[in-house]
Design an enzyme around this catalytic site. Structure first.
Site, PDB file in Angstrom:
ATOM      1  N   SER A 130       0.974  -0.902   0.188  1.00  0.00           N
ATOM      2  CA  SER A 130       0.055  -0.016  -0.322  1.00  0.00           C
ATOM      3  C   SER A 130       0.886   1.030  -0.219  1.00  0.00           C
ATOM      4  O   SER A 130       1.937   1.094   0.125  1.00  0.00           O
ATOM      5  CB  SER A 130      -1.115  -0.053   1.443  1.00  0.00           C
ATOM      6  OG  SER A 130      -1.683   0.697   1.211  1.00  0.00           O
TER       7      SER A 130
ATOM      8  N   TYR B 136      -1.868  -0.958  10.500  1.00  0.00           N
ATOM      9  CA  TYR B 136      -2.038  -1.040   8.525  1.00  0.00           C
ATOM     10  C   TYR B 136      -0.670  -0.568   8.288  1.00  0.00           C
ATOM     11  O   TYR B 136      -0.191  -1.630   7.290  1.00  0.00           O
ATOM     12  CB  TYR B 136      -3.127  -0.276   8.058  1.00  0.00           C
ATOM     13  CG  TYR B 136      -3.481  -0.902   6.808  1.00  0.00           C
ATOM     14  CD1 TYR B 136      -4.000  -1.821   6.236  1.00  0.00           C
ATOM     15  CD2 TYR B 136      -2.904   0.038   6.261  1.00  0.00           C
ATOM     16  CE1 TYR B 136      -4.243  -2.529   4.756  1.00  0.00           C
ATOM     17  CE2 TYR B 136      -3.311  -0.119   4.580  1.00  0.00           C
ATOM     18  CZ  TYR B 136      -3.945  -1.290   3.977  1.00  0.00           C
ATOM     19  OH  TYR B 136      -4.073  -1.692   2.587  1.00  0.00           O
TER      20      TYR B 136
HETATM   21  N1  LIG Z   1      -8.609  -0.390  -2.673  1.00  0.00           N
HETATM   22  C1  LIG Z   1      -7.268   0.291  -2.227  1.00  0.00           C
HETATM   23  O1  LIG Z   1      -7.055   1.537  -1.906  1.00  0.00           O
HETATM   24  C2  LIG Z   1      -5.541  -0.404  -1.706  1.00  0.00           C
HETATM   25  C3  LIG Z   1      -5.388   0.069  -1.382  1.00  0.00           C
HETATM   26  C4  LIG Z   1      -4.075   0.216  -0.934  1.00  0.00           C
HETATM   27  C5  LIG Z   1      -3.761  -1.873  -0.249  1.00  0.00           C
HETATM   28  N2  LIG Z   1      -4.505  -1.866  -0.871  1.00  0.00           N
HETATM   29  C6  LIG Z   1      -4.867  -3.619  -0.469  1.00  0.00           C
HETATM   30  O2  LIG Z   1      -4.966  -4.336  -1.626  1.00  0.00           O
HETATM   31  C7  LIG Z   1      -5.001  -5.717  -1.178  1.00  0.00           C
HETATM   32  C8  LIG Z   1      -6.964  -5.976  -1.853  1.00  0.00           C
HETATM   33  O3  LIG Z   1      -7.662  -4.952  -0.783  1.00  0.00           O
HETATM   34  P1  LIG Z   1      -9.104  -4.834  -1.684  1.00  0.00           P
HETATM   35  O4  LIG Z   1      -9.211  -3.117  -1.910  1.00  0.00           O
HETATM   36  O5  LIG Z   1      -8.904  -5.148  -3.227  1.00  0.00           O
HETATM   37  O6  LIG Z   1     -10.221  -4.979  -0.962  1.00  0.00           O
HETATM   38  P2  LIG Z   1     -11.560  -5.828  -0.623  1.00  0.00           P
HETATM   39  O7  LIG Z   1     -12.128  -5.715   0.433  1.00  0.00           O
HETATM   40  O8  LIG Z   1     -12.298  -5.739  -1.682  1.00  0.00           O
HETATM   41  O9  LIG Z   1     -10.620  -7.744  -1.038  1.00  0.00           O
HETATM   42  C9  LIG Z   1      -9.732  -8.611  -0.370  1.00  0.00           C
HETATM   43  C10 LIG Z   1     -10.251  -9.649  -0.426  1.00  0.00           C
HETATM   44  O10 LIG Z   1      -9.182 -10.525   0.832  1.00  0.00           O
HETATM   45  C11 LIG Z   1     -10.043 -11.423   1.061  1.00  0.00           C
HETATM   46  N3  LIG Z   1      -9.567 -11.225   2.846  1.00  0.00           N
HETATM   47  C12 LIG Z   1      -9.718 -10.570   3.518  1.00  0.00           C
HETATM   48  N4  LIG Z   1      -9.528 -11.279   4.728  1.00  0.00           N
HETATM   49  C13 LIG Z   1      -8.276 -12.319   3.982  1.00  0.00           C
HETATM   50  C14 LIG Z   1      -7.965 -13.500   4.953  1.00  0.00           C
HETATM   51  N5  LIG Z   1      -7.520 -13.924   6.107  1.00  0.00           N
HETATM   52  N6  LIG Z   1      -7.566 -14.737   4.311  1.00  0.00           N
HETATM   53  C15 LIG Z   1      -8.396 -14.571   2.959  1.00  0.00           C
HETATM   54  N7  LIG Z   1      -8.333 -14.061   1.829  1.00  0.00           N
HETATM   55  C16 LIG Z   1      -8.572 -13.172   3.138  1.00  0.00           C
HETATM   56  C17 LIG Z   1     -11.841 -11.244   1.500  1.00  0.00           C
HETATM   57  O11 LIG Z   1     -12.473 -12.178   1.712  1.00  0.00           O
HETATM   58  C18 LIG Z   1     -11.768 -10.227   0.220  1.00  0.00           C
HETATM   59  O12 LIG Z   1     -11.562 -11.002  -1.065  1.00  0.00           O
HETATM   60  C19 LIG Z   1      -5.366  -5.789   0.584  1.00  0.00           C
HETATM   61  O13 LIG Z   1      -4.058  -6.680   0.602  1.00  0.00           O
HETATM   62  C20 LIG Z   1      -5.422  -4.370   0.905  1.00  0.00           C
HETATM   63  O14 LIG Z   1      -4.791  -3.917   2.300  1.00  0.00           O
HETATM   64  C21 LIG Z   1      -5.845  -1.763  -1.311  1.00  0.00           C
END
Ligand SMILES: NC(=O)c1ccc[n+]([C@@H]2O[C@H](COP(=O)([O-])OP(=O)(O)OC[C@H]3O[C@@H](n4cnc5c(N)ncnc54)[C@H](O)[C@@H]3O)[C@@H](O)[C@H]2O)c1
Length: 296
Positions: free
Chosen positions: A142, A157
């Site tokens: 991130s 985080y």
């Molecule tokens: N969306 C953003 O702007 C953003 C920014 C920075 C980082 N991220 C990172 O991107 C990654 C994906 O997040 P996203 O934004 O797509 O969110 P999201 O909530 O849409 O997807 C997260 C996925 O991870 C799964 N998950 C959660 N805990 C889990 C576990 N213990 N074991 C297995 N699966 C698990 C959830 O079921 C979900 O399908 C994450 O690591 C998040 O920290 C996202």
């Protein structure tokens, strides 16, 4: 170059958001894909969509906080799709609560899912990559990990995401001789289900699933109201970086200035301080026992 076509890929957190976009794009580019997620029904929907488009995919339940769950997932993937060359350690959960307002269980959850989850998954798949002399580990970090001074009220985080950036950079050194590469993806804003669904991802040992959206307090609002790209639009950019063995992928070019300002300010201020100290007090004593880090 990292080959994607014909390779087997695992995407953790592939049931939604960024992971779903990556899983679908990997299949479009000819990889066999295992969609691994704590929410099995969501992973199944993504695998069904991939198969309906003519790709190869399976869905596997996995909680990345549990080594035994990762081991079972790996076995299922190996049985169905063979050894894995491409790991997308993407599963994660977020928190915008002040540190001292968080329960111990929530602090542990955010650290374990975002940091230990990537470590555990990486260690599970590395032996096969080493044996096959080919591999790539992409972890979704991130901007909060790369620029922890950017978004307030994000302490565990940011710590976890900075941790996986360190892990990926250091692992790249160790794995070079094995033809295994690493990439840290630092999303700067992607429209996903995270804010709405986050509480549902909490495993039982941290208190179990809850309801309700992530509360984003005033302190973080300016930093979280930017353009949010779609996971489908971002996935080809991430895969392009993986194919070219880039150490990092960023998606918001306008964040460049913040990055440059942050790190050049650290370099200037801290090295100026060190130089001033040496001038005023002399160079600190070194090697008191005559030891050096790497004996010649
Ligand atoms: N969306 C953003 O702007 C953003 C920014 C920075 C980082 N991220 C990172 O991107 C990654 C994906 O997040 P996203 O934004 O797509 O969110 P999201 O909530 O849409 O997807 C997260 C996925 O991870 C799964 N998950 C959660 N805990 C889990 C576990 N213990 N074991 C297995 N699966 C698990 C959830 O079921 C979900 O399908 C994450 O690591 C998040 O920290 C996202």
């Amino acid at each position: 170059m990292t080959e994607i076509t014909g390779r087997t890929a695992v995407v953790t957190g592939g049931g939604n958001g960024i992971g779903m976009g990556l899983a679908k794009e990997l299949a479009r580019q000819g990889a066999k894909v295992a969609v691994a997620d704590i929410m099995l029904a969501n992973a199944q929907k993504v695998a069904d969509t991939i198969r309906a488009e003519g790709g190869t995919a399976i869905a596997v339940e996995c909680d990345v906080c549990e080594r035994s769950s990762i081991a079972a997932m790996k076995q299922a993937v190996n049985d169905a799709l063979g050894p894995v060359q491409l790991l997308f350690a993407n599963a994660g959960a977020t928190s915008f609560d002040p540190l001292m307002a968080m329960s111990d269980a929530d602090v542990d959850w955010i650290l374990q899912v975002n940091l230990h989850g990537v470590m555990n998954t990486t260690r599970a798949f590395l032996p096969d990559m080493i044996a096959g002399k080919e591999g790539h580990i992409m972890s979704t970090a991130s901007m909060a990990g790369l620029l922890p001074g950017w978004i307030p009220v994000h302490v565990p985080y940011s710590a976890a995401k900075a941790g996986i950036i360190g892990m990926m950079m250091n692992l790249a050194l160790e794995m070079r001789e094995h033809n295994i590469y690493t990439t840290s993806y630092c999303p700067g804003g992607v429209a996903t289900g995270m804010n709405q669904n986050n509480a549902r991802y909490r495993p039982a040992k941290f208190g179990g699933p809850g309801e309700g959206a992530v509360h984003i307090g005033e302190a973080s609002k300016d930093h979280t109201s930017m353009d949010f790209f779609t996971p489908d639009a971002i996935a080809p950019m991430v895969l392009n970086a993986v194919r070219n063995n880039r150490a990092f992928v960023f998606d918001h070019p306008e964040q460049r200035e913040h990055f440059a300002r942050t790190y050049s300010a650290i370099v200037e201020a801290c090295y100026d301080d060190a130089e001033a100290w040496h001038r005023e007090h002399g160079t600190p004593a070194a090697n008191p026992t005559g030891a050096v880090l790497v004996p010649s």
